[in-house]
Write a protein that holds these residues in place. Structure first.
Motif, PDB file in Angstrom:
ATOM      1  N   ARG A 127       0.842  -1.180   0.000  1.00  0.00           N
ATOM      2  CA  ARG A 127       0.000   0.000   0.000  1.00  0.00           C
ATOM      3  C   ARG A 127       0.888   1.244   0.000  1.00  0.00           C
ATOM      4  N   LYS A 132      -3.190  12.189  -1.320  1.00  0.00           N
ATOM      5  CA  LYS A 132      -3.537  12.071   0.096  1.00  0.00           C
ATOM      6  C   LYS A 132      -4.692  12.996   0.492  1.00  0.00           C
ATOM      7  N   GLN A 183      -8.293   2.175  -4.209  1.00  0.00           N
ATOM      8  CA  GLN A 183      -8.833   2.392  -2.861  1.00  0.00           C
ATOM      9  C   GLN A 183      -9.735   3.619  -2.871  1.00  0.00           C
ATOM     10  N   GLY A 185     -11.177   6.110  -0.329  1.00  0.00           N
ATOM     11  CA  GLY A 185     -10.878   6.485   1.049  1.00  0.00           C
ATOM     12  C   GLY A 185     -12.146   6.726   1.857  1.00  0.00           C
ATOM     13  N   ALA A 186     -11.970   6.702   3.185  1.00  0.00           N
ATOM     14  CA  ALA A 186     -13.101   6.858   4.090  1.00  0.00           C
ATOM     15  C   ALA A 186     -13.893   8.135   3.786  1.00  0.00           C
ATOM     16  N   ARG A 187     -13.156   9.214   3.525  1.00  0.00           N
ATOM     17  CA  ARG A 187     -13.844  10.494   3.301  1.00  0.00           C
ATOM     18  C   ARG A 187     -14.655  10.500   2.012  1.00  0.00           C
ATOM     19  N   LYS A 208     -13.279   1.779   1.777  1.00  0.00           N
ATOM     20  CA  LYS A 208     -13.186   2.045   3.215  1.00  0.00           C
ATOM     21  C   LYS A 208     -14.528   2.538   3.754  1.00  0.00           C
ATOM     22  N   ARG A 238     -12.196   0.858   9.161  1.00  0.00           N
ATOM     23  CA  ARG A 238     -11.012   1.643   9.542  1.00  0.00           C
ATOM     24  C   ARG A 238     -11.297   2.576  10.716  1.00  0.00           C
ATOM     25  N   HIS A 273      -5.378   3.308  10.979  1.00  0.00           N
ATOM     26  CA  HIS A 273      -6.298   4.441  11.110  1.00  0.00           C
ATOM     27  C   HIS A 273      -7.344   4.170  12.196  1.00  0.00           C
TER      28      HIS A 273
HETATM   29  C1  PEP Z   1      -5.244   5.679   3.842  1.00  0.00           C
HETATM   30  O1  PEP Z   1      -5.421   4.440   3.945  1.00  0.00           O
HETATM   31  O2  PEP Z   1      -4.244   6.146   3.331  1.00  0.00           O
HETATM   32  C2  PEP Z   1      -6.278   6.614   4.338  1.00  0.00           C
HETATM   33  C3  PEP Z   1      -6.200   7.907   4.104  1.00  0.00           C
HETATM   34  O3  PEP Z   1      -7.230   6.004   5.056  1.00  0.00           O
HETATM   35  P1  PEP Z   1      -8.727   6.480   5.401  1.00  0.00           P
HETATM   36  O4  PEP Z   1      -9.380   6.804   4.078  1.00  0.00           O
HETATM   37  O5  PEP Z   1      -9.304   5.278   6.063  1.00  0.00           O
HETATM   38  O6  PEP Z   1      -8.622   7.658   6.315  1.00  0.00           O
END
Ligand code: PEP
Ligand code: MN
Length: 339
Positions: A127, A132, A183, A185-187, A208, A238, A273
């Motif tokens: 990963r 970001k 991926q 992300g959670a947001r 996520k 997460r 996380h």
């Molecule tokens: C990540 O896995 O890099 C991340 C930002 O996680 P999350 O979306 O769960 O905050």
């Protein structure tokens, strides 16, 4: 609705039922199992009573309504578990898959050192964040395309498939060009236009759970991906926001067991996380596999105190190797066999 055909149903009978479903304004999807064929009728505005009347059609055994709002994701639709294949790594089989690497790709050296080390320790996937999602616009935002190139290079060197986050619709194409798994992300869990765009790509997806999402909302987000044509979805717990501030998030491990009860999709856990604290990551990892997680996503950095993001929750290289040893003692980890 699910139409279970009799084991001896003929092709003509199956075709007839599918045609009737389409005539009633539902979409018909056929699932051919080793013993019987199952047809699912998907839609919201169809003539439901007429589908129910198909109970009398030749070759039909039973008709079952899917009561959950998430239809394709539901175990009511599919009893057998989905196994998602990420370039030879099978997620959702009986073996635990570990994805490890830095929160952010910071440099070629940092990534190569981490990738080689986690590979030696037995990780199955790499990963690393290229784009970001940071709370503050002044924090490190990721190296973008350069990071994708480093991830590809590390993947070739180690043989590990890569998972990385795609944050915006406009980046899906470029990320899919470099990564083996996309991926969300959670947001972005409820960024529906991103989900639709990602669904259209032929890449496995790691979805996520949003920090404030209920399990139902999480599974409905997965439904966007499946109904958009992508069945290769892995769910990732997460941590969620609660009143507790001692940990960064509250890792909701029961959600793993419940999501697996409600859905046929694999579920993994991100204890990095989920806790925000590196000393809690090993115990949370072991608890996650004990409750039935199909895998783990762990943040690892050669020197966490210098990390540009999430150093407090990142294991160093030695700590990660120790975690892998402790997992190997309690669960089955697949031997690395990737092409
Ligand atoms: C990540 O896995 O890099 C991340 C930002 O996680 P999350 O979306 O769960 O905050
Ligand atoms: Mn992180």
């Amino acid at each position: 609705m699910i139409i279970n055909m009799k084991p001896e149903a003929t092709e003509e009978e199956i075709t007839h039922v599918m045609e009737r479903i389409e005539e009633c304004n539902y979409q018909a999807h056929v699932i051919r199992g080793p013993e019987r064929t199952v047809i699912r009728a998907v839609g919201t505005n169809g003539r439901r009573a007429e589908i129910e009347a198909l109970q009398a059609a030749a070759g039909v055994e039973t008709i079952v309504a899917i009561t959950h709002p998430f239809k394709l994701v539901s175990r009511q639709l599919r009893h057998t578990r989905t196994i998602v294949d990420v370039r030879g790594v099978k997620i959702g089989s009986r073996e635990i898959v570990v994805m490890a690497g830095p929160c952010s790709v910071e440099s070629r050296e940092q990534l190569m050192e981490t990738a080689n080390s986690v590979c030696r320790a037995g990780a199955h996937m790499l990963r690393g964040g290229a784009y970001k999602p940071r709370t503050s616009p002044y924090d490190f935002q990721g190296l973008g395309r350069k990071a994708l190139e480093f991830l590809k290079e590390a993947s070739i060197e180690t043989g590990l498939p890569v998972v990385t986050e795609v944050m915006s619709e406009t980046d899906v194409e470029i990320v899919a060009e470099y990564a083996d798994m996309l991926q969300i992300g959670a947001r972005n869990m409820q960024n529906f236009s991103l989900l639709r765009r990602v669904a259209a790509f032929n890449r496995p997806v790691l979805l996520k759970r949003g920090p404030s999402a209920t399990i139902k909302e999480w599974l409905l987000a997965a439904e966007y991906l499946l109904s958009g044509g992508n069945p290769n979805v892995v769910l990732c717990e997460r941590g969620i926001k609660t009143f507790e501030t001692a940990t960064r998030n509250t890792l909701d491990l029961v959600a793993v067991a419940l999501a697996k009860e409600l859905s046929h999709l694999p579920v993994i856990v991100d204890p990095s996380h989920g806790t925000g604290l590196r000393n809690l990551v090993p115990a949370a990892s072991r608890a996650a596999v004990a409750i039935g997680a199909d895998g783990l996503m762990i943040e690892v950095h050669p020197c966490p105190e210098r990390a540009l993001s999430d150093g407090a929750q990142s294991l160093d290289l030695r700590e990660f190797a120790e975690l892998m040893d402790s997992l190997a003692a309690i669960v089955r980890l697949p031997a690395l066999e990737v092409s």
